[in-house]
Scaffold this active site. Structure first.
Site, PDB file in Angstrom:
ATOM      1  N   GLU B 189      -2.390   6.306   7.063  1.00  0.00           N
ATOM      2  CA  GLU B 189      -2.504   7.759   6.915  1.00  0.00           C
ATOM      3  C   GLU B 189      -1.184   8.380   6.453  1.00  0.00           C
ATOM      4  O   GLU B 189      -1.173   9.249   5.588  1.00  0.00           O
ATOM      5  CB  GLU B 189      -2.939   8.405   8.238  1.00  0.00           C
ATOM      6  CG  GLU B 189      -4.411   8.254   8.550  1.00  0.00           C
ATOM      7  CD  GLU B 189      -5.306   9.096   7.634  1.00  0.00           C
ATOM      8  OE1 GLU B 189      -4.786   9.980   6.922  1.00  0.00           O
ATOM      9  OE2 GLU B 189      -6.522   8.858   7.618  1.00  0.00           O
ATOM     10  N   GLU B 192      -0.665   7.522   2.794  1.00  0.00           N
ATOM     11  CA  GLU B 192      -1.592   8.240   1.918  1.00  0.00           C
ATOM     12  C   GLU B 192      -1.196   9.709   1.782  1.00  0.00           C
ATOM     13  O   GLU B 192      -1.255  10.273   0.700  1.00  0.00           O
ATOM     14  CB  GLU B 192      -3.020   8.153   2.469  1.00  0.00           C
ATOM     15  CG  GLU B 192      -3.693   6.801   2.220  1.00  0.00           C
ATOM     16  CD  GLU B 192      -5.055   6.709   2.888  1.00  0.00           C
ATOM     17  OE1 GLU B 192      -5.668   5.639   2.814  1.00  0.00           O
ATOM     18  OE2 GLU B 192      -5.494   7.715   3.484  1.00  0.00           O
ATOM     19  N   GLU B 193      -0.834  10.307   2.900  1.00  0.00           N
ATOM     20  CA  GLU B 193      -0.561  11.744   2.874  1.00  0.00           C
ATOM     21  C   GLU B 193       0.797  12.075   2.281  1.00  0.00           C
ATOM     22  O   GLU B 193       0.947  13.067   1.580  1.00  0.00           O
ATOM     23  CB  GLU B 193      -0.642  12.332   4.295  1.00  0.00           C
ATOM     24  CG  GLU B 193      -2.060  12.385   4.842  1.00  0.00           C
ATOM     25  CD  GLU B 193      -2.185  13.319   6.049  1.00  0.00           C
ATOM     26  OE1 GLU B 193      -1.205  14.013   6.373  1.00  0.00           O
ATOM     27  OE2 GLU B 193      -3.264  13.339   6.658  1.00  0.00           O
TER      28      GLU B 193
END
Lengths: 310, 310
Positions: B189, B192-193
């Site tokens: 996460e 990705e962010e």
């Protein structure tokens, strides 16, 4: 790239998507009066609400009961929503209208999740990859390490399932219900299985495993519980247990079942250290939390901060 | 009383119920040849397997494609299973046979769960209260506390959802997929962010909340992550974030958002103490585990034992 969007939506989506701004009920037989719609509306249109992610939530109560009427309205509505740039279309079909599932599937809807009283279907009509969040992904169970004042641990023999008839002694375990606090579930399971009333004391470890049920995952929370005063006599749950008893901690430590398996060795180590006061797990405390649109009491599991280092 | 049985079944059920002992394929047009059946068999009988809990798993591949044929066979089979003392009847309907859902519902089946490619129906024909375990009950999310060598924390502004346009800085969050390890999900996460590659370091706290989605619950795992060497330049995920940046820990501590809410105060305290080396959370380690019929690598989250007290 698309994955990161989906993953982000997941966590907030469920907080808001049931907020409804319904179009007037007359809309189903006339034109939708939602001022935000920018394209001409078809003659038949299902009632719906917009969600916070550019999608649509079809009004379950407004569904036509006649399956042909429903299918025509759903087809027209889909066309209008697509022209209007909508993205995920949510359609909750109650069990009484189970006949509506096949036509919806024909029109591109897919199951998202289901509960005994309904099937939730969803249809991504947006551009690009679907950002529709997945269904619940985990079951959560508890394992109870209950130690009495004689340095004995509460053990059970199960009557059903894979351990049936194998004479294996194990700690009480069970599943946490949706909506149930983990520490409460542990107290409940121990009392149901053995009759012993306990008070939650500590979270000792958490195990995550995969490949359960329909590809779901499992979180198993090991908790330490203290028997309430006078709670010594065990009463095994008849339908579930062959037997239960208090077992000296040394005997528990010597149990051959799952001995030598790294995971279970590590868990057992923690249970014994906890019983001996050498392992302080995490607290579980209900605290005032806050959703985006409401206050609530949430459960927080956490450890102590080392104040000496302040 | 019945509840304790159900609760116990839950946790082991999923490990075994897909083990199949199919009756010969010819059975569907003739008599079922399962020797364990003690009552006369009807002319039409669906193929099935027995499960470990006195129930029946209908063979999905053997389902008649004709809906009328299916309904007649299901009715006859149900009668036979009931006479034979069976309990839970599991019927997995693939999407291609969505037409079979309404007749099954008519015959007493109810949705248990659903995935995009099928609907699982179940029918309790046993005596007493159903001991059929519930569907997955929780979603699991992560919140990432990523601290760099300048005592800064990685923060993001979300582009979608309830925080859209509010200018709120928050830690990166996201959902753990079914089948995904918690520590891996956190690393994924964050990358990705924000584009920042990290290594999992510690579990700082776990929050449980209720009332998400269709009555499901939510577990939110706060983890501490360390940026890999040279990972300082942030690259916000375009579709998801307005912005991301490294924020001095003091500024983070002063953020007004959710300030004064007991739960978030407690979590923030832990993040700051972790950054300052005053809070040692739990390890996450993949360890050899063991199911009832297979070995596997499970994830265990656990704290250190106080060796000084040995």
């Amino acid at each position: 790239m698309h994955r990161c969007l989906r993953a982000s939506l997941n966590h907030t989506f469920v907080r808001s998507h049931w907020h409804r701004k319904l179009v007037p009920r007359g809309a189903i037989r006339g034109k939708a009066s939602n001022a935000a719609n920018t394209v001409p509306q078809p003659e038949l249109m299902l009632e719906y609400a917009n969600d916070a992610y550019g999608g649509v939530i079809v009004d379950t109560k407004g569904l036509p009961s006649d399956v042909h009427h429903f299918k025509a309205a759903l087809r027209d509505s889909l066309q209008a929503w697509q022209q209007d740039g909508k993205r995920g279309i949510w359609l909750k079909v109650p069990l009484l209208l189970a006949t509506h599932v096949p036509p919806a599937v024909e029109l591109g809807f897919r199951p998202h999740h289901a509960e005994p009283e309904y099937i939730m279907l969803v249809n991504w009509v947006g551009s690009g990859v679907s950002t529709i969040p997945p269904n619940a992904s985990h079951q959560v169970g508890i394992g109870a390490c209950v130690i009495n004042e004689h340095r004995q641990i509460l053990m059970v023999q199960e009557k059903n399932g894979p351990l049936k008839g194998k004479g294996v002694w194990k700690i009480p375990t069970g599943l946490v219900d949706a909506g149930e606090d983990i520490h409460t579930a542990a107290e409940r399971e121990v009392q149901e299985e053995t009759g012993i009333r306990t008070t939650f004391d500590s979270v000792l470890a958490v195990r995550q495993a995969h490949g359960f049920g329909a590809g779901k995952s499992d979180l198993f929370v090991m908790v330490g519980l203290i028997p309430e005063p006078g709670q010594s006599k065990v009463t095994p749950c008849e339908s579930e247990l062959e037997a239960c008893k208090w077992m000296p901690l040394e005997e528990y430590a010597d149990q051959p079942f799952q001995r030598g398996v790294a995971l279970y060795d590590k868990i057992r180590e923690r249970c014994i250290a906890y019983a001996d006061g050498r392992y302080r797990g995490w607290k579980a405390e209900k605290l005032e939390g806050r959703g985006f649109d409401r206050s609530r009491q949430d459960l927080l599991l956490y450890g102590d901060i080392d104040q000496a280092k302040l």
